[in-house]
Design a protein around this motif. Structure first.
Motif, mmCIF file in Angstrom:
data_model
loop_
_atom_site.group_PDB
_atom_site.id
_atom_site.type_symbol
_atom_site.label_atom_id
_atom_site.label_comp_id
_atom_site.label_asym_id
_atom_site.label_seq_id
_atom_site.Cartn_x
_atom_site.Cartn_y
_atom_site.Cartn_z
ATOM 1 N N VAL A 74 1.295 -1.076 -0.296
ATOM 2 C CA VAL A 74 0.063 0.376 0.233
ATOM 3 C C VAL A 74 1.381 1.159 0.133
ATOM 4 C CG1 VAL A 74 -1.845 1.283 1.458
ATOM 5 C CG2 VAL A 74 -1.732 -0.628 0.807
ATOM 6 N N VAL A 75 0.509 2.116 -0.272
ATOM 7 C CA VAL A 75 1.554 3.123 -1.379
ATOM 8 C C VAL A 75 0.410 4.485 -0.485
ATOM 9 C CG1 VAL A 75 2.803 5.086 -2.684
ATOM 10 C CG2 VAL A 75 2.850 1.823 -2.434
ATOM 11 N N LYS A 76 0.881 5.140 0.497
ATOM 12 C CA LYS A 76 0.068 6.620 1.346
ATOM 13 C C LYS A 76 0.665 7.875 0.393
ATOM 14 C CE LYS A 76 -1.121 10.019 3.841
ATOM 15 N NZ LYS A 76 -0.750 10.953 4.449
ATOM 16 N N LEU A 77 0.042 8.147 -0.551
ATOM 17 C CA LEU A 77 0.398 9.941 -0.477
ATOM 18 C C LEU A 77 -0.118 10.429 -0.355
ATOM 19 C CD1 LEU A 77 0.640 8.854 -4.714
ATOM 20 C CD2 LEU A 77 1.322 8.419 -3.528
ATOM 21 N N GLY A 78 0.399 11.298 0.946
ATOM 22 C CA GLY A 78 -0.128 12.616 1.327
ATOM 23 C C GLY A 78 -0.786 14.100 1.193
ATOM 24 N N SER A 79 -1.168 14.763 1.175
ATOM 25 C CA SER A 79 -1.475 16.411 0.615
ATOM 26 C C SER A 79 -0.526 17.004 0.318
ATOM 27 C CB SER A 79 -3.013 16.960 1.846
ATOM 28 O OG SER A 79 -3.870 16.099 2.290
ATOM 29 N N ALA A 80 0.728 16.818 1.048
ATOM 30 C CA ALA A 80 1.537 17.859 0.783
ATOM 31 C C ALA A 80 2.284 16.736 -0.492
ATOM 32 C CB ALA A 80 2.666 17.427 2.266
ATOM 33 N N VAL A 81 2.349 15.992 -0.617
ATOM 34 C CA VAL A 81 3.351 15.239 -1.611
ATOM 35 C C VAL A 81 2.062 15.221 -2.962
ATOM 36 C CG1 VAL A 81 3.598 13.001 -3.207
ATOM 37 C CG2 VAL A 81 3.645 13.929 -0.053
ATOM 38 N N VAL A 82 0.664 15.180 -3.682
ATOM 39 C CA VAL A 82 0.136 15.189 -4.954
ATOM 40 C C VAL A 82 -0.028 16.322 -4.986
ATOM 41 C CG1 VAL A 82 -0.340 13.496 -4.535
ATOM 42 C CG2 VAL A 82 -1.957 14.928 -3.284
ATOM 43 N N THR A 83 -0.339 17.923 -3.741
ATOM 44 C CA THR A 83 -0.516 18.526 -3.894
ATOM 45 C C THR A 83 0.723 19.995 -3.758
ATOM 46 O OG1 THR A 83 -1.967 18.643 -2.614
ATOM 47 C CG2 THR A 83 -2.066 20.708 -2.842
ATOM 48 N N ARG A 84 0.105 21.022 -5.110
ATOM 49 C CA ARG A 84 1.382 22.361 -4.732
ATOM 50 C C ARG A 84 1.449 22.950 -4.702
ATOM 51 N NH1 ARG A 84 -1.306 23.645 -10.797
ATOM 52 N NH2 ARG A 84 -1.717 25.859 -9.190
ATOM 53 N N GLY A 85 2.940 23.894 -4.274
ATOM 54 C CA GLY A 85 3.021 25.094 -3.187
ATOM 55 C C GLY A 85 2.210 25.602 -3.005
ATOM 56 N N ASP A 86 1.115 25.844 -3.905
ATOM 57 C CA ASP A 86 0.617 27.523 -3.718
ATOM 58 C C ASP A 86 -0.850 26.564 -3.272
ATOM 59 O OD1 ASP A 86 -0.634 25.667 -5.913
ATOM 60 O OD2 ASP A 86 -1.103 27.169 -7.472
ATOM 61 N N GLU A 87 -1.081 25.087 -2.367
ATOM 62 C CA GLU A 87 -2.337 24.393 -2.120
ATOM 63 C C GLU A 87 -3.579 24.322 -3.376
ATOM 64 O OE1 GLU A 87 -3.648 25.850 1.207
ATOM 65 O OE2 GLU A 87 -1.535 26.612 1.427
ATOM 66 N N CYS A 88 -3.583 24.533 -4.664
ATOM 67 C CA CYS A 88 -4.483 24.640 -5.750
ATOM 68 C C CYS A 88 -4.137 24.243 -6.879
ATOM 69 C CB CYS A 88 -5.077 26.061 -5.893
ATOM 70 S SG CYS A 88 -6.268 26.451 -7.168
#
Length: 797
Positions: A74-88
């Motif tokens: 199982v590979v868990k991808l956190g929000s900080a991993v898949v999200t750009r620096g501007d959070e959008c």
């Protein structure tokens, strides 16, 4: 056993197309075509190999190396991993590299599942775009002008963003995985899907069916309908876990599916003992359930809701349920492209959670212990360091029976395994004479230790009452990695003691018993002045590449072994200098004015005395005037008698009617009873050949013409250049250094056989009486003198 792909059958697309065609033919009842394709099936299956699975589900791995056997991951991808620096919006580059790694592992025959964040960020991006577009159209219609008033965006509710972004996120995953001919499926879950027994069974059944069909399930919480998270309601036991974030979801899913491994990627390298970025924060390599009280947590990620404490609790919950866990960084551009595959390969990445705590210290703890004791070692009087080395020399003879008994066990194991060649077995073997020679060399080092640490190299009077000294000091912590040769351990230890350096030793498994007893004797000798921990033997299962990552703890790496080992370490070292030679391509040039007896003896000794050594001759250069002479015939006869296999260089082959096999490369280190013979027109041609094909290790000229010899020695730019002497003299013991830590072909710091001086650096000491730089300005009252003054004898007899 799992079916995975052989490199000969490289494209999974071709494989899938083949099977689809087979199914079409079979269902269409074209028996002739089906029989042909069935024969192709049997043929193509030979291009596949089986991926062995030895780790049983329900039991977590005790060591990182066992992760290589993980089947279900199982590979868990956190929000900080898949999200750009501007959070959008999403970080598409990171996501693409993660997808590639998951697809690679899936195509190896593993069963991959992804728990992903990102729907809220993707939805926020879409909704903002739609709202801006809608507002601009309305304002344009209302005003009848193209000039728009300043627009403000409303606060977007997370559940609405999730609803808007989920389909786009899944479409993106589908498009990316399609590039690797990998199919995906979306699953949205809530707490109820785990805690309602019927729903849980349905979810379990669906996931198993998808994995059976070689599909990658992509799982996320259904953020469009989930209620706000309830504080302190998580992780209440093995059978109870509330899903409030993707950390707890991934843990619950991993245990539910009996996964072998959970990889949790976030925006930090792993778990630290205090918040990352704070003073003295240390990355924890292996975390045990009993270590929870030693951790001080920091704040949560600005884009996620989990935080490190939630990750640790989830990881420990999964570990308790039998799933191995690694928390690592999925955002660092230097490692993102291989972080998942590195973890599965057992490399030292992130924090590994284990229920099995080793009896001894970790390699990080060993390094810190060595550094602290090494600083005390450096402050000892030279006579005290000399006493330690002499005591070690005494122990080598006093305890020779114990040493030889341990060495005999290693030799028997190595011989029965059949993995070591005869030259390597010779390196592994110890004898009474070898131990006696070692003791003599160590006593030489003890004498030379008087002129090591604290020696004043220069002394300058900068100005009145302002004196400057340059003094020798230890480098710090050395890591010496050596293969096969246990006699390397006391040699290197003595040099480290004499130079006041801390030492970390990593020996080959083939000499484990011998290394253990020699290290015990070394620490016994160190104990006479209370610095036992200054030299540490790494006996844990760390890979060499893992040790090379300790760039904040180790100051210099010295490899002792094959050229392949040196090259591997040079590639793996991350910011740590490496002292060594990549290859030992040593030349012996026989000039037209060479003495027959000297030439025969030097060639024989250089090639046949110890062909596995890095200072053995690999290429014999002959002046063309020597062809078809008695000297040439005697050289060839001698090599034949010594059973040396000859490879012909291009020019040498052109002179012969029936020549030996022509070399594939003139840059070959044979390391055995083999060598290349090449013809040159002159001494200058020999020099040019050495500069083009050599490795700057050791090169020899055999001639009775002194002028020719002096020109050769001046022009050849190698670490060692000899006249009428065997290349095998390139050795620290033979040079009178007592021993060597290795031979360096670098052009800075140390070169050639590296002994005591090569393990020292310098520092500057300034002694003043309140001096300031302003006093030496144009308007100041003082002037620089820069006068050399006599160097004091710091340690009088």
């Amino acid at each position: 056993m799992l079916l995975s792909y052989n490199p000969r059958f490289t494209t999974r697309t071709a494989f899938s197309t083949f099977w689809r065609k087979l199914f079409w033919v079979m269902f269409s009842r074209h028996e002739t075509e089906a029989n042909k394709l069935n024969m192709r099936v049997l043929s193509e299956l030979r291009n596949f190999h089986f991926f062995p699975v030895t780790h049983s589900p329900g039991k977590s791995a005790a060591h990182r190396s066992e992760l290589r056997q993980a089947k279900r991951i199982v590979v868990k991808l956190g929000s900080a991993v898949v999200t750009r620096g501007d959070e959008c919006g999403l970080a598409l580059g990171r996501l693409a590299s993660i997808v590639e790694q998951v697809a690679v592992l899936q195509n190896q025959g593993r069963e991959m599942m992804i728990v992903t964040s990102g729907a809220v960020a993707f939805g926020r991006q879409r909704l903002r775009h739609e709202i801006l577009l809608s507002q601009s159209v309305r304002q344009a219609l209302h005003s009848g002008q193209n000039q728009l008033k300043e627009m403000s965006l409303p606060v977007l509710e997370a559940r609405a963003c999730a609803a808007a972004g989920q389909s786009g996120l899944m479409a993106l995953y589908e498009a990316m995985f399609t590039q690797y001919s990998t199919c995906t499926a979306q699953i949205l879950v809530t707490n109820l899907d785990f805690h309602d027994e019927q729903k849980r069974r349905n979810l379990n059944s669906t996931l198993h069916e998808l994995l059976r069909m070689n599909i990658v399930p992509i799982i996320n919480t259904n953020d469009a309908v989930v209620p706000p998270p309830v504080p302190n309601s998580d992780l209440q036991g093995v059978n109870v876990i509330h899903i409030k974030d993707n950390d707890s979801l991934a843990a619950r899913l991993a245990v539910e599916m009996k996964a072998d491994l959970l990889i949790a990627l976030s925006d930090v390298e792993g778990l630290y003992d205090s918040p990352p970025g704070t003073d003295d924060a240390k990355l924890i390599d292996i975390f045990y359930p009993g270590d929870q009280q030693s951790i001080r947590y920091g704040s949560k990620s600005k884009v996620g809701i989990g935080g490190m404490e939630a990750k640790v609790k989830s990881a420990l919950w999964a570990l308790q349920g039998g799933t191995s866990v690694v928390i690592a960084n999925g955002t660092d551009p230097k490692v993102t492209g291989h972080v998942i595959t590195d973890i599965v390969e057992g490399k030292k990445v992130g924090t590994f959670f284990s229920e099995v705590k080793p009896a001894g210290p970790t390699v990080e703890q060993q390094t810190e212990m060595a550094r602290q004791a090494g600083r005390t070692l450096a402050t000892l009087h030279p006579d005290e360091r000399g006493e330690i080395i002499c005591r070690l020399a005494d122990l080598l003879t006093e305890k020779k029976d114990e040493i030889l008994s341990a060495n005999k066990r290693d030799m028997e194991t190595a011989a029965s395994s059949g993995r070591l060649s005869q030259p390597l077995l010779a390196r592994l073997s110890l004898s009474t004479s070898k131990l006696n020679s070692l003791a003599i060399g160590l006593r030489q080092i003890a004498v030379s230790s008087r002129d090591s640490v604290g020696q004043v190299l220069r002394r300058t009077r900068v100005a009145n009452n302002l004196e400057l000294e340059q003094i020798t000091v230890p480098i710090g912590v050395l890591l010496v990695i050596f293969e096969s040769r246990p006699d390397c351990l006391p040699q290197v230890s003595a040099l480290a003691i004499a130079s006041g350096n801390a030492l970390l030793l990593k020996g080959g498994k083939e000499a484990a018993n011998t290394n253990r007893i020699l290290h015990q004797l070394t620490q016994e000798a160190l104990s006479i002045h209370g610095v036992k921990d200054a030299i540490q033997l790494v006996s844990t299962r760390e890979e060499v590449e893992d040790l090379c990552r300790l760039d904040k703890m180790i100051d210099l790496i010295i490899p002792r072994g094959s050229s392949q080992l040196v090259r591997d370490i040079q590639r793996a070292a991350k910011g740590i200098p490496v002292l060594g030679h990549s290859e030992g391509i040593c030349h012996v040039y026989i000039d037209s004015e060479a003495c027959i007896e000297k030439a025969i003896d030097i060639i024989k000794d250089s090639k046949c005395d110890y062909p596995a050594a890095c200072n053995a001759m690999e290429t014999l250069l002959l002046h063309r005037d020597l062809l078809r002479t008695p000297l040439f015939d005697q050289i060839i006869d001698m090599l034949r008698v010594e059973q040396v296999k000859i490879h012909a260089g291009p020019r040498f082959a052109s002179y012969l009617t029936f020549s030996p096999s022509e070399v594939k490369s003139l840059r070959t280190e044979y390391g055995d009873l083999e060598c290349c013979i090449e013809v040159v027109d002159s001494m200058q041609d020999a020099v040019d050949h050495i500069h083009k094909y050599g490795s700057s290790h050791t090169d020899v000229i055999v001639t009775d013409n002194e002028n020719t010899a002096e020109q050769f020695m001046q022009q050849v730019d190698s670490a060692c250049v000899f006249w009428n002497a065997s290349s095998r003299f390139a050795d620290g013991y033979r040079f009178g250094l007592g021993a060597e830590v290795g031979i360096s072909t670098a052009r800075i710091h140390a070169r050639g056989p590296v002994g005591l001086e090569g393990l020292l650096t310098t520092k500057w000491v300034l002694r003043g009486e309140g001096h300031t730089v302003a006093e030496f300005s144009e308007a100041g009252s003082m002037k620089y003198l820069h006068e050399n003054i006599p160097v004091p004898q710091r340690f009088p007899s």
